[in-house]
Design a protein around this motif. Sequence first.
Motif, short mmCIF file in Angstrom:
data_model
loop_
_atom_site.label_atom_id
_atom_site.label_comp_id
_atom_site.label_asym_id
_atom_site.label_seq_id
_atom_site.Cartn_x
_atom_site.Cartn_y
_atom_site.Cartn_z
N VAL A 140 0.87 -1.18 0.00
CA VAL A 140 0.00 0.00 0.00
C VAL A 140 0.90 1.23 0.00
CG1 VAL A 140 -1.89 -1.14 1.25
CG2 VAL A 140 -0.12 0.12 2.52
N ALA A 141 0.30 2.38 -0.16
CA ALA A 141 1.02 3.65 -0.05
C ALA A 141 0.09 4.70 0.53
CB ALA A 141 1.55 4.10 -1.41
N VAL A 142 0.67 5.69 1.18
CA VAL A 142 -0.09 6.83 1.68
C VAL A 142 0.56 8.08 1.10
CG1 VAL A 142 -0.88 8.11 3.71
CG2 VAL A 142 -0.67 5.61 3.82
N ASP A 143 -0.25 8.89 0.41
CA ASP A 143 0.30 10.08 -0.24
C ASP A 143 -0.85 11.04 -0.52
OD1 ASP A 143 1.98 11.87 -1.60
OD2 ASP A 143 3.11 10.24 -2.52
N THR A 144 -0.51 12.18 -1.08
CA THR A 144 -1.51 13.16 -1.47
C THR A 144 -2.29 12.63 -2.68
OG1 THR A 144 -1.83 15.50 -2.00
CG2 THR A 144 0.01 14.39 -3.05
N LEU A 145 -3.31 13.36 -3.10
CA LEU A 145 -4.12 12.92 -4.24
C LEU A 145 -3.29 12.94 -5.51
CD1 LEU A 145 -6.92 12.04 -5.19
CD2 LEU A 145 -7.46 14.46 -5.58
N LEU A 146 -3.23 11.78 -6.19
CA LEU A 146 -2.38 11.62 -7.37
C LEU A 146 -3.20 11.20 -8.58
CD1 LEU A 146 0.54 9.65 -5.68
CD2 LEU A 146 0.48 12.10 -6.20
N PRO A 147 -2.79 11.58 -9.78
CA PRO A 147 -3.51 11.20 -11.01
C PRO A 147 -3.13 9.80 -11.47
CG PRO A 147 -1.67 12.64 -11.56
CD PRO A 147 -1.67 12.52 -10.05
N LEU A 148 -3.71 8.78 -10.82
CA LEU A 148 -3.42 7.39 -11.15
C LEU A 148 -4.62 6.75 -11.84
CD1 LEU A 148 -1.72 6.41 -7.77
CD2 LEU A 148 -0.60 7.14 -9.89
N SER A 149 -4.40 5.63 -12.50
CA SER A 149 -5.48 4.97 -13.23
C SER A 149 -6.47 4.32 -12.27
CB SER A 149 -4.91 3.92 -14.18
OG SER A 149 -4.60 2.72 -13.47
N SER A 150 -7.58 3.85 -12.84
CA SER A 150 -8.62 3.21 -12.02
C SER A 150 -8.16 1.86 -11.49
CB SER A 150 -9.88 3.02 -12.86
OG SER A 150 -9.62 2.22 -14.01
N GLU A 151 -7.01 1.37 -11.96
CA GLU A 151 -6.47 0.12 -11.43
C GLU A 151 -5.91 0.31 -10.02
OE1 GLU A 151 -6.32 -3.18 -12.86
OE2 GLU A 151 -7.96 -2.09 -13.82
N VAL A 152 -5.69 1.54 -9.63
CA VAL A 152 -5.22 1.84 -8.28
C VAL A 152 -6.40 2.34 -7.47
CG1 VAL A 152 -3.66 3.21 -6.87
CG2 VAL A 152 -2.91 2.38 -9.10
N ARG A 153 -6.73 1.62 -6.42
CA ARG A 153 -7.82 2.02 -5.53
C ARG A 153 -7.31 3.06 -4.55
NH1 ARG A 153 -9.95 -0.52 -9.23
NH2 ARG A 153 -11.12 -2.46 -8.93
N ARG A 154 -8.19 3.93 -4.08
CA ARG A 154 -7.76 4.97 -3.15
C ARG A 154 -8.92 5.38 -2.26
NH1 ARG A 154 -6.54 8.07 -8.33
NH2 ARG A 154 -6.84 5.93 -8.96
N GLN B 254 -9.63 8.54 1.01
CA GLN B 254 -9.08 9.57 1.88
C GLN B 254 -8.93 9.01 3.28
OE1 GLN B 254 -10.84 13.46 1.39
NE2 GLN B 254 -10.51 13.96 3.54
N ILE B 255 -7.74 9.18 3.86
CA ILE B 255 -7.46 8.51 5.13
C ILE B 255 -7.12 9.49 6.26
CG2 ILE B 255 -5.02 8.15 4.63
CD1 ILE B 255 -5.19 5.46 6.02
N LEU B 256 -6.53 10.64 5.94
CA LEU B 256 -6.10 11.55 7.01
C LEU B 256 -5.97 12.97 6.46
CD1 LEU B 256 -5.00 12.01 9.92
CD2 LEU B 256 -2.71 11.55 8.99
N THR B 257 -6.59 13.91 7.18
CA THR B 257 -6.45 15.33 6.86
C THR B 257 -5.64 15.99 7.96
OG1 THR B 257 -8.55 15.39 5.65
CG2 THR B 257 -7.68 17.49 6.45
N GLU B 258 -4.55 16.62 7.57
CA GLU B 258 -3.67 17.28 8.54
C GLU B 258 -3.70 18.79 8.31
OE1 GLU B 258 0.10 14.78 9.54
OE2 GLU B 258 -0.04 15.02 7.38
N HIS B 259 -4.18 19.50 9.29
CA HIS B 259 -4.22 20.95 9.17
C HIS B 259 -2.82 21.53 9.39
CE1 HIS B 259 -8.55 21.41 8.77
NE2 HIS B 259 -8.64 20.40 9.60
N ILE B 260 -2.61 22.70 8.80
CA ILE B 260 -1.31 23.35 8.85
C ILE B 260 -1.21 24.21 10.09
CG2 ILE B 260 0.28 24.88 7.63
CD1 ILE B 260 -0.24 22.18 6.27
N ALA B 261 -0.09 24.10 10.78
CA ALA B 261 0.16 24.88 12.00
C ALA B 261 1.53 25.52 11.90
CB ALA B 261 0.08 23.98 13.23
N VAL B 262 1.82 26.41 12.83
CA VAL B 262 3.11 27.09 12.89
C VAL B 262 3.76 26.75 14.22
CG1 VAL B 262 4.33 29.30 12.77
CG2 VAL B 262 2.22 28.97 11.47
N PHE B 263 5.01 26.31 14.17
CA PHE B 263 5.75 25.91 15.36
C PHE B 263 6.85 26.92 15.66
CE2 PHE B 263 4.03 22.07 13.49
CZ PHE B 263 3.43 21.45 14.58
N ALA B 264 7.00 27.18 16.95
CA ALA B 264 8.07 28.07 17.42
C ALA B 264 8.62 27.48 18.72
CB ALA B 264 7.54 29.48 17.66
#
Length: 334
Positions: free
Chosen positions: A153-167, A169-179
Amino acid sequence: MINTMHVRDIDLNLFVVFDAIYSEGGVSRACFRLNLTQPAVSHALGRLRAMFNDPLFVRRHHVMTPTPLARQIITTVRQALNGLETTLTHTNRFDPARTPKRFVIGLRNNLEAPMLSALVNRISAVAPLVEIATVRCERNNLERELAAGTLDVAVDTLLPLSSEVRREQILTEHIAVFARRDHPALGARLDKKTYLRMEHVCVTSRRSGLSFEDFQFQRLGIQRTVRLTCQNFATACHVVSRSNMLLTASESAASVLEQPGLLQCFPCPFPISPHVNYLYWHATAEGDTPNQWLREQLRTAAALLAGSQFGRRNGRAKRRPMVGHPAPASIAAE
């Protein structure tokens, strides 16, 4: 020549040897992987060379380098072996508590530490014989590797792959700022003016071009001062914890620190789209019991990760709801 032969005339174990030599880069390592003697592997390679009328591998600098023909057939060979393994798996029921199994997951740097922590904590007690390996896979090779079975398996952003690859949405990560904790220029809140006045650390694997965050800043007409660009979040978090620079990243980034309390987390003062991660697997693995089990473990790990983002644990700055985001940025910006 091979095209004058029939499958019934061929010892399929030869292709297992071929795959092992190709993967390991040498006969000795292939022997170790297959638990066979060197004469046995060398004999199998000799038969393959005669069958294809091609050397298949050429020794260069102590490494067995595949010939163009070997590179041409490896994907087909791996797909066939993967199909046979799937058939055998269906015949012999997979029991995670008792079945030895090695899974290979394509996982990018930003998710490796948090996702593996959640995954291993979950499966270590219920699947003691299961081994997990994560690798970085180039996106233009992802479909081929899933089809060949070199990735389960793989975990990545949304990619333009063929219908032979099932997908899915598994995780949404909001953007934060660290200091760093007790940053001299920051109070309880981080506003836009302060953000743009500060110097920043940027994490990207690209040698040139914009990062995910800077691509979105450009769309908003914003330019920040990037003082340091590095390749992984562990480095970035350590630098930020010991300097006055800021890091803009997904909320899970600080999980790579042994002492996450060294950092404080703020909501991003600009409307940056979240990282949306998808789980990918090949259609041939759709009904594969071990693959189904692995996907379920990753779904659960992602849910645990989503419920324990750094910003929610940090006492000084809770993540505010992110509304009014622009459309997701192009994957080319990552």
